[in-house]
Design a protein around this motif. Structure first.
Motif, PDB file in Angstrom:
ATOM      1  N   GLU A 427       0.831  -1.202   0.000  1.00 22.94           N
ATOM      2  CA  GLU A 427       0.000   0.000   0.000  1.00 22.94           C
ATOM      3  C   GLU A 427       0.870   1.259   0.000  1.00 22.94           C
ATOM      4  N   ILE A 428       1.972   1.210   0.738  1.00 23.61           N
ATOM      5  CA  ILE A 428       2.897   2.355   0.738  1.00 23.61           C
ATOM      6  C   ILE A 428       3.569   2.477  -0.628  1.00 23.61           C
ATOM      7  N   ALA A 429       4.085   1.360  -1.128  1.00 22.51           N
ATOM      8  CA  ALA A 429       4.889   1.397  -2.345  1.00 22.51           C
ATOM      9  C   ALA A 429       4.072   1.776  -3.578  1.00 22.51           C
ATOM     10  N   ARG A 430       2.785   1.410  -3.608  1.00 23.01           N
ATOM     11  CA  ARG A 430       1.997   1.650  -4.827  1.00 23.01           C
ATOM     12  C   ARG A 430       1.742   3.128  -5.094  1.00 23.01           C
ATOM     13  N   GLN A 431       2.040   3.984  -4.104  1.00 21.08           N
ATOM     14  CA  GLN A 431       1.858   5.420  -4.296  1.00 21.08           C
ATOM     15  C   GLN A 431       2.988   6.037  -5.124  1.00 21.08           C
ATOM     16  N   TYR A 432       4.014   5.220  -5.439  1.00 21.17           N
ATOM     17  CA  TYR A 432       5.204   5.728  -6.106  1.00 21.17           C
ATOM     18  C   TYR A 432       5.491   4.938  -7.373  1.00 21.17           C
ATOM     19  N   ARG A 433       6.296   5.524  -8.226  1.00 22.30           N
ATOM     20  CA  ARG A 433       6.860   4.771  -9.342  1.00 22.30           C
ATOM     21  C   ARG A 433       8.030   3.934  -8.831  1.00 22.30           C
ATOM     22  N   TRP A 434       8.294   2.848  -9.504  1.00 20.08           N
ATOM     23  CA  TRP A 434       9.496   2.089  -9.202  1.00 20.08           C
ATOM     24  C   TRP A 434       9.951   1.350 -10.448  1.00 20.08           C
ATOM     25  N   GLY A 435      11.169   0.847 -10.380  1.00 15.68           N
ATOM     26  CA  GLY A 435      11.719   0.143 -11.529  1.00 15.68           C
ATOM     27  C   GLY A 435      13.144  -0.267 -11.270  1.00 15.68           C
ATOM     28  N   PRO A 436      13.900  -0.562 -12.326  1.00 16.15           N
ATOM     29  CA  PRO A 436      15.287  -1.025 -12.155  1.00 16.15           C
ATOM     30  C   PRO A 436      16.198   0.106 -11.706  1.00 16.15           C
ATOM     31  N   LEU A 437      17.446  -0.255 -11.429  1.00 16.63           N
ATOM     32  CA  LEU A 437      18.452   0.738 -11.061  1.00 16.63           C
ATOM     33  C   LEU A 437      18.488   1.858 -12.095  1.00 16.63           C
ATOM     34  N   TYR A 438      18.636   3.078 -11.607  1.00 11.77           N
ATOM     35  CA  TYR A 438      18.673   4.298 -12.414  1.00 11.77           C
ATOM     36  C   TYR A 438      17.296   4.713 -12.937  1.00 11.77           C
ATOM     37  N   THR A 439      16.219   4.177 -12.337  1.00  9.49           N
ATOM     38  CA  THR A 439      14.912   4.774 -12.609  1.00  9.49           C
ATOM     39  C   THR A 439      14.942   6.196 -12.065  1.00  9.49           C
ATOM     40  N   PRO A 440      14.657   7.207 -12.898  1.00 10.13           N
ATOM     41  CA  PRO A 440      14.925   8.582 -12.485  1.00 10.13           C
ATOM     42  C   PRO A 440      13.862   9.151 -11.549  1.00 10.13           C
ATOM     43  N   PRO A 441      14.205  10.241 -10.843  1.00 13.15           N
ATOM     44  CA  PRO A 441      13.218  10.936 -10.008  1.00 13.15           C
ATOM     45  C   PRO A 441      12.034  11.402 -10.851  1.00 13.15           C
ATOM     46  N   SER A 442      10.893  11.566 -10.189  1.00 13.53           N
ATOM     47  CA  SER A 442       9.689  12.028 -10.876  1.00 13.53           C
ATOM     48  C   SER A 442       8.984  13.066 -10.009  1.00 13.53           C
TER      49      SER A 442
END
Length: 644
Positions: A427-442
């Motif tokens: 529930e916490i994590a789904r509020q954010y983007r995520w991905g592999p290393l070097y996924t950039p800030p948004s």
């Protein structure tokens, strides 16, 4: 100066007197003395001493305690100092003024103390702390000196015998490091630049780095560059300057598009600087440029930010460089001293440099040429959608060693002690983007409804200033690290900054102090640099007692999570010593260096280990020493030895 005469003068400057600091080998570590912050010029944090071994380590006891209680304002602030030991004395920094103290190695008594009153310069300084230590130089004929870089950015030379300023150095012993710096229009160097790490002393040249304010919310895209400078060790005269943000006509200038070299700052070397006295090279670990998470005002790869740079210590000229991150927008500075060693790798003798990084890599390079020991591949990385940002399409990935930390974020990283805990973490994590290393800030308020990007490791690492330790006997590199995410969210600069975007937004926890990612949250990894393979990994410390309580779980149901802090490491001929770091407990561990198995636990009488351990031999006794800090109490330096 006429060219030939100038070269002869510089060669004389690099001539190596018979001193502890200059003759210590980059790969052999320290012996009875500990003359350099990292033990030797290669910062291996290794000592050949073996009086303390597995058979007697459990009997170690506190030999003495030195208190910073009277060392100026806020003596309870965490001390990161590591003492040096030369010619029968310990020397360290203490207090927010960064006083220099000489300490009796057998009793802990203060021999002398030096305090420099910086007045307003101290109040404005970007890095007001006790510093990480001092530097030592000797001409081998009785001229023995201690050097300190103050919070307000002065370089001071002291007589090692009595603590008095060396009058022939600078102005009455003091060089004002704010002078002869590049100045940006509208930015005062007074208050924008300082340092925490000691100067490097290679022959007769002092090499000084810099540290600036934290760059999450810089007031402007315009900032002071973190240039590196060399000074005459005897007189303090400026010898050379290396521009970490290159000027037109210099190598790397074309990597700063749209003339961003003209106003961008940072790209300093705030960590310790290593050197090879035989080659005459110094090795700089550099940080990101202004600002930490948004680089739209500095398009391009941005050499020499987030790089390893080898300079000729005589001239300050670049010998080689390797950029570990192109256009860093993750705040993944190179925060540790490059570790130098002479090892046999794949059957061949190699003179190597190993750079630990926040993102969990070890870049292993030939320190003569800068070429990778094992292949390093440029791989495609994700591109973001922040307006005005410039994204590098690729980043360098070492093929060996494997990362010492988890990299990138996925559902597999969510804490899963129970299905209910995993659901809360999701529930916490789904509020954010995520991905592999070097996924950039948004953006903190992106069109897709997300609040920023989850990044693993965190922008504080992975590895950080604590660095690692290297055993030249086995080739094992010991790396302390933290497994924790960062929330890379951007907000408009608005009234805070003239930058388009700055860091903003908040993250989340399952409970106070409890990460929502799988443990271990702190770890020590041993990497065999003769093969590039991992040898072992153990959690750093034990699960904090509050975890079970706050998650409302039986303690027995929780595996050893380790503590979310980086260990301070010291390796000797017989053992690996490990504290639990700034967020740790009063435990100080003695480990089997070949397996990571625990041999014994020592209790720290004054809080937790905050300075990196060192060791020395005095009057037939081996001592292990490190700085400690406890909440609300004055920082201390604590020494252990075997019973008499």
């Amino acid at each position: 100066m006429e060219p030939l005469m100038g070269r002869l003068f510089l060669l004389a400057l690099l001539a190596l007197p018979a001193t502890a600091s200059s003759t210590a080998s980059a790969q052999r570590g320290a012996g009875a003395e500990w003359p350099i912050y990292g033990g030797d010029p290669g910062h291996t944090r290794y000592s050949s001493l073996n009086q303390i071994d597995a058979s007697n380590a459990a009997t170690l006891e506190v030999a003495w305690r030195w208190s910073a209680r009277n060392q100026g304002p806020n003596p309870a602030a965490a001390s990161q100092t590591t003492p040096i030991f030369v010619k029968g004395r310990l020397y360290a920094t203490a207090g927010m003024h960064r006083n220099v103290v000489a300490i009796d190695p057998a009793t802990g008594e203060t021999i002398w103390m030096y305090r420099f009153d910086e007045r307003d310069r101290l109040a404005k300084a970007p890095r007001v702390n006790s510093g990480r230590g001092v530097s030592y130089w000797s001409d081998g004929k009785g001229d023995d000196r201690i050097y300190v870089v103050t919070p307000g950015y002065h370089l001071i030379a002291l007589d090692a015998d009595n603590g008095q300023p060396i009058r022939g150095f600078g102005l009455n012993g003091v060089v004002d490091l704010q002078k002869n710096l590049r100045v940006r229009e509208g930015v005062s160097v007074d208050g924008s630049i300082g340092a925490s790490s000691p100067a490097a002393v290679i022959g007769n040249v002092l090499v000084v780095g810099a540290a600036l304010h934290v760059g999450m919310q810089p007031p402007s895209k315009v900032n002071t560059p973190g240039d590196i400078r060399g000074f005459d060790v005897r007189t303090g005269r400026l010898l050379w300057t290396f521009h970490t943000i290159p000027l037109p006509g210099e190598v790397g200038n074309d990597s700063w598009l749209e003339k961003s070299w003209a106003y961008t700052g940072n790209a300093a070397s705030w960590a310790q600087i290593s050197w090879d006295a035989q080659l005459g090279y110094v090795y700089l670990p550099t940080e990101a440029a202004t600002g930490d998470y948004y680089g739209g005002h500095r398009p391009g790869n941005n050499l020499f930010s987030t790089s390893i740079v080898a300079l000729d210590a005589r001239t300050g000229k670049r010998v080689w460089h390797f950029q570990t991150i192109h256009h860093d927008i993750w705040d993944w500075d190179n925060t540790t001293a490059p570790i130098l060693a002479d090892l046999t790798i794949d059957g061949k003798p190699r003179r190597i440099l190993a750079q630990l990084t926040k993102q969990g890599f070890v870049f292993v390079l030939d320190r003569v040429t800068g070429t990778p020991v094992w292949p390093i591949e440029e791989r495609a990385v994700p591109k973001g959608d922040v307006p005005g940002e410039w994204y590098s399409p690729t980043q360098p990935f070492p093929t060996k060693p494997a990362p010492f930390e988890r990299q990138g974020f996925s559902e597999d990283d969510l804490l899963d002690f129970t299905p209910e805990i995993r659901a809360r973490a999701r529930e916490i994590a789904r509020q954010y983007r995520w991905g592999p290393l070097y996924t950039p800030p948004s953006l903190a308020g992106a069109a897709d409804g997300t609040r920023g990007t989850l990044s693993l490791p965190a922008s504080t690492g992975g590895a950080n200033w604590e660095g690692g330790a290297l055993d030249p006997e086995t080739g094992y590199l010991y790396v302390p690290s933290v497994t924790a995410p960062s929330f890379l969210a951007l907000l408009p600069g608005g009234k805070v900054s003239d930058m388009n975007y700055i860091a903003g937004g908040r993250g989340g926890q399952l409970a106070p102090g409890v990460p929502f990612v799988k443990p271990p949250w702190g770890r020590i990894t041993a990497i065999d640099l003769t093969t590039g393979n991992h040898a072992w990994m153990v959690p750093n410390g034990d699960t904090p007692a509050f975890v079970a309580e706050r998650l409302k779980l039986p303690p027995a149901s929780i595996p050893n999570t380790g503590r979310a802090s980086r260990a301070g490491l010291l390796v000797t001929r017989t053992l690996l010593f490990a504290g639990e770091g700034t967020n740790g407990s009063s435990n100080f561990w003695v480990l089997d260096k070949r397996t990571g198995a625990r041999i014994t636990r020592l209790d720290i009488p004054s809080g937790t280990q905050t300075g990196i351990p060192m060791t020395y031999m005095h009057d037939g006794r081996q001592y292990v020493v490190f700085a400690t800090t406890a909440g609300g109490q004055a920082s201390e330096i604590v020494a252990y030895s075997l019973p008499r």
